[in-house]
Design a protein around this motif. Structure first.
Motif, PDB file in Angstrom:
ATOM      1  N   ASP A  70       0.847  -1.197   0.000  1.00 24.17           N
ATOM      2  CA  ASP A  70       0.000   0.000   0.000  1.00 24.17           C
ATOM      3  C   ASP A  70       0.882   1.245   0.000  1.00 24.17           C
ATOM      4  O   ASP A  70       1.647   1.468   0.947  1.00 24.17           O
ATOM      5  CB  ASP A  70      -0.893  -0.020   1.237  1.00 24.17           C
ATOM      6  N   PRO A  71       0.798   2.078  -1.038  1.00 26.66           N
ATOM      7  CA  PRO A  71       1.718   3.206  -1.146  1.00 26.66           C
ATOM      8  C   PRO A  71       1.237   4.490  -0.481  1.00 26.66           C
ATOM      9  O   PRO A  71       1.767   5.565  -0.754  1.00 26.66           O
ATOM     10  CB  PRO A  71       1.813   3.402  -2.662  1.00 26.66           C
ATOM     11  N   THR A  72       0.246   4.403   0.398  1.00 28.40           N
ATOM     12  CA  THR A  72      -0.357   5.623   0.948  1.00 28.40           C
ATOM     13  C   THR A  72       0.666   6.501   1.653  1.00 28.40           C
ATOM     14  O   THR A  72       0.672   7.733   1.472  1.00 28.40           O
ATOM     15  CB  THR A  72      -1.503   5.276   1.905  1.00 28.40           C
ATOM     16  N   GLN A  73       1.534   5.915   2.470  1.00 29.26           N
ATOM     17  CA  GLN A  73       2.514   6.755   3.178  1.00 29.26           C
ATOM     18  C   GLN A  73       3.458   7.439   2.189  1.00 29.26           C
ATOM     19  O   GLN A  73       3.873   8.576   2.399  1.00 29.26           O
ATOM     20  CB  GLN A  73       3.293   5.949   4.202  1.00 29.26           C
ATOM     21  N   LEU A  74       3.739   6.760   1.092  1.00 35.70           N
ATOM     22  CA  LEU A  74       4.581   7.360   0.053  1.00 35.70           C
ATOM     23  C   LEU A  74       3.847   8.499  -0.645  1.00 35.70           C
ATOM     24  O   LEU A  74       4.418   9.588  -0.825  1.00 35.70           O
ATOM     25  CB  LEU A  74       4.997   6.283  -0.950  1.00 35.70           C
ATOM     26  N   THR A  75       2.597   8.264  -1.035  1.00 34.79           N
ATOM     27  CA  THR A  75       1.867   9.326  -1.741  1.00 34.79           C
ATOM     28  C   THR A  75       1.569  10.499  -0.810  1.00 34.79           C
ATOM     29  O   THR A  75       1.498  11.642  -1.262  1.00 34.79           O
ATOM     30  CB  THR A  75       0.571   8.780  -2.355  1.00 34.79           C
ATOM     31  N   ASP A  76       1.419  10.237   0.490  1.00 35.16           N
ATOM     32  CA  ASP A  76       1.263  11.348   1.443  1.00 35.16           C
ATOM     33  C   ASP A  76       2.529  12.203   1.466  1.00 35.16           C
ATOM     34  O   ASP A  76       2.455  13.441   1.493  1.00 35.16           O
ATOM     35  CB  ASP A  76       0.981  10.816   2.852  1.00 35.16           C
ATOM     36  N   PHE A  77       3.684  11.556   1.457  1.00 38.28           N
ATOM     37  CA  PHE A  77       4.958  12.283   1.438  1.00 38.28           C
ATOM     38  C   PHE A  77       5.090  13.097   0.157  1.00 38.28           C
ATOM     39  O   PHE A  77       5.514  14.256   0.178  1.00 38.28           O
ATOM     40  CB  PHE A  77       6.115  11.284   1.557  1.00 38.28           C
ATOM     41  N   VAL A  78       4.727  12.482  -0.962  1.00 42.42           N
ATOM     42  CA  VAL A  78       4.800  13.168  -2.254  1.00 42.42           C
ATOM     43  C   VAL A  78       3.902  14.398  -2.273  1.00 42.42           C
ATOM     44  O   VAL A  78       4.299  15.480  -2.741  1.00 42.42           O
ATOM     45  CB  VAL A  78       4.416  12.187  -3.384  1.00 42.42           C
ATOM     46  N   LYS A  79       2.698  14.251  -1.743  1.00 41.37           N
ATOM     47  CA  LYS A  79       1.767  15.383  -1.700  1.00 41.37           C
ATOM     48  C   LYS A  79       2.298  16.487  -0.794  1.00 41.37           C
ATOM     49  O   LYS A  79       2.238  17.677  -1.143  1.00 41.37           O
ATOM     50  CB  LYS A  79       0.397  14.908  -1.208  1.00 41.37           C
ATOM     51  N   GLU A  80       2.825  16.092   0.358  1.00 43.56           N
ATOM     52  CA  GLU A  80       3.348  17.072   1.318  1.00 43.56           C
ATOM     53  C   GLU A  80       4.487  17.890   0.718  1.00 43.56           C
ATOM     54  O   GLU A  80       4.633  19.084   1.018  1.00 43.56           O
ATOM     55  CB  GLU A  80       3.838  16.337   2.567  1.00 43.56           C
ATOM     56  N   HIS A  81       5.267  17.261  -0.152  1.00 43.20           N
ATOM     57  CA  HIS A  81       6.423  17.938  -0.736  1.00 43.20           C
ATOM     58  C   HIS A  81       6.159  18.435  -2.157  1.00 43.20           C
ATOM     59  O   HIS A  81       7.094  18.858  -2.851  1.00 43.20           O
ATOM     60  CB  HIS A  81       7.630  16.995  -0.730  1.00 43.20           C
ATOM     61  N   ALA A  82       4.893  18.391  -2.569  1.00 44.95           N
ATOM     62  CA  ALA A  82       4.476  18.920  -3.878  1.00 44.95           C
ATOM     63  C   ALA A  82       5.286  18.322  -5.026  1.00 44.95           C
ATOM     64  O   ALA A  82       5.752  19.032  -5.928  1.00 44.95           O
ATOM     65  CB  ALA A  82       4.561  20.447  -3.885  1.00 44.95           C
ATOM     66  N   LEU A  83       5.431  16.985  -4.991  1.00 45.15           N
ATOM     67  CA  LEU A  83       6.184  16.289  -6.023  1.00 45.15           C
ATOM     68  C   LEU A  83       5.244  15.651  -7.040  1.00 45.15           C
ATOM     69  O   LEU A  83       4.094  15.348  -6.731  1.00 45.15           O
ATOM     70  CB  LEU A  83       7.056  15.189  -5.397  1.00 45.15           C
ATOM     71  N   THR A  84       5.769  15.422  -8.228  1.00 50.70           N
ATOM     72  CA  THR A  84       5.045  14.688  -9.263  1.00 50.70           C
ATOM     73  C   THR A  84       5.795  13.396  -9.571  1.00 50.70           C
ATOM     74  O   THR A  84       6.971  13.433  -9.944  1.00 50.70           O
ATOM     75  CB  THR A  84       4.936  15.526 -10.552  1.00 50.70           C
ATOM     76  N   ILE A  85       5.122  12.266  -9.399  1.00 53.02           N
ATOM     77  CA  ILE A  85       5.718  10.977  -9.748  1.00 53.02           C
ATOM     78  C   ILE A  85       5.572  10.764 -11.247  1.00 53.02           C
ATOM     79  O   ILE A  85       4.464  10.746 -11.777  1.00 53.02           O
ATOM     80  CB  ILE A  85       5.051   9.827  -8.968  1.00 53.02           C
ATOM     81  N   THR A  86       6.710  10.600 -11.931  1.00 50.91           N
ATOM     82  CA  THR A  86       6.671  10.489 -13.389  1.00 50.91           C
ATOM     83  C   THR A  86       6.731   9.040 -13.877  1.00 50.91           C
ATOM     84  O   THR A  86       6.220   8.733 -14.947  1.00 50.91           O
ATOM     85  CB  THR A  86       7.827  11.270 -14.039  1.00 50.91           C
ATOM     86  N   HIS A  87       7.378   8.149 -13.109  1.00 47.14           N
ATOM     87  CA  HIS A  87       7.532   6.760 -13.532  1.00 47.14           C
ATOM     88  C   HIS A  87       7.555   5.835 -12.318  1.00 47.14           C
ATOM     89  O   HIS A  87       8.015   6.230 -11.239  1.00 47.14           O
ATOM     90  CB  HIS A  87       8.837   6.551 -14.321  1.00 47.14           C
ATOM     91  N   ILE A  88       7.100   4.614 -12.533  1.00 47.46           N
ATOM     92  CA  ILE A  88       7.204   3.534 -11.554  1.00 47.46           C
ATOM     93  C   ILE A  88       8.104   2.470 -12.172  1.00 47.46           C
ATOM     94  O   ILE A  88       7.792   1.925 -13.232  1.00 47.46           O
ATOM     95  CB  ILE A  88       5.823   2.947 -11.220  1.00 47.46           C
TER      96      ILE A  88
END
Length: 206
Positions: free
Chosen positions: A32-50
């Motif tokens: 479950d990537p929720t903690q990761l996506t929370d971090f990404v949102k908090e730091h205003a990042l855009t995930i471009t690739h997995i």
């Protein structure tokens, strides 16, 4: 350029976030990537690739939901695609959950640019037939999946595994990287090229 580790899923697979001040890559979302996506949102990042180092189930549990949340493509090695048709890739064994089906794109070995990041992709089979290593020179780091660990190596008794092939992959593609290169594995602590060359018992002080 920063690297953050999120151990995810039932096997606490190391999921890595490589990021700068605006963009990010995810390597091996194993739960479950929720903690990761929370971090990404908090730091205003855009995930471009997995990026998937390989397609064993414990490295892919989060692929579908993370791709759906971010719109980022999932990239993998061609020779691991057969894993999507068996329990090694689909999960569901040993009482563990099944992996939600996802769409993956093949990435070829060679030089690539993922958003803001330059990367060399190596085909490093041995743990699985299609295992990949992602080397980011600017971060002085290589994401090696289950190819090599701190003082150990990946299992080779699964279908597609081969001990001699794995050792050759390490010698040809890992031990030829700059000695200070961090090796970020799918499980356990980080290590370095120099450390494993001198102390990994599977290579006899190579």
């Amino acid at each position: 350029m920063e690297i953050k580790n999120f151990p995810l899923g039932p096997l606490q697979t190391n999921c890595y976030l490589l990021y700068d001040d605006s963009e990010a890559l995810v390597i091996d979302p194993g739960g479950d990537p929720t903690q990761l996506t929370d971090f990404v949102k908090e730091h205003a990042l855009t995930i471009t690739h997995i990026l998937n180092t390989h397609l064993h189930f414990d490295h892919t549990y989060g692929n579908k939901v993370l791709s759906e949340r971010t719109g980022a493509p999932i990239l993998c090695g061609e020779h691991d695609l057969p894993l999507l048709e068996n329990e090694l890739g689909r999960g569901g064994t040993f009482g563990l959950p099944e992996v939600e089906p996802y769409e993956a794109e093949i990435i070829e070995p060679g030089e690539h640019t993922f958003g803001n990041f330059s990367c060399t992709v190596f085909h490093t089979p041995g743990h699985s037939a299609g295992s990949l290593t992602f080397h980011f020179p600017d971060a002085q780091a290589a994401f090696v999946g289950d190819l090599i660990f701190y003082r150990s190596i990946g299992r080779t008794d699964f279908p597609g595994g081969d001990l001699e092939v794995l050792k050759n992959s390490v010698k040809e593609y890992i031990f030829t990287l700059p000695p200070e290169t961090l090796l970020l594995s799918g499980h356990g602590p980080e290590t370095s090229v120099a450390d494993e060359m001198h102390h990994n018992p599977f290579f006899g002080g190579y």
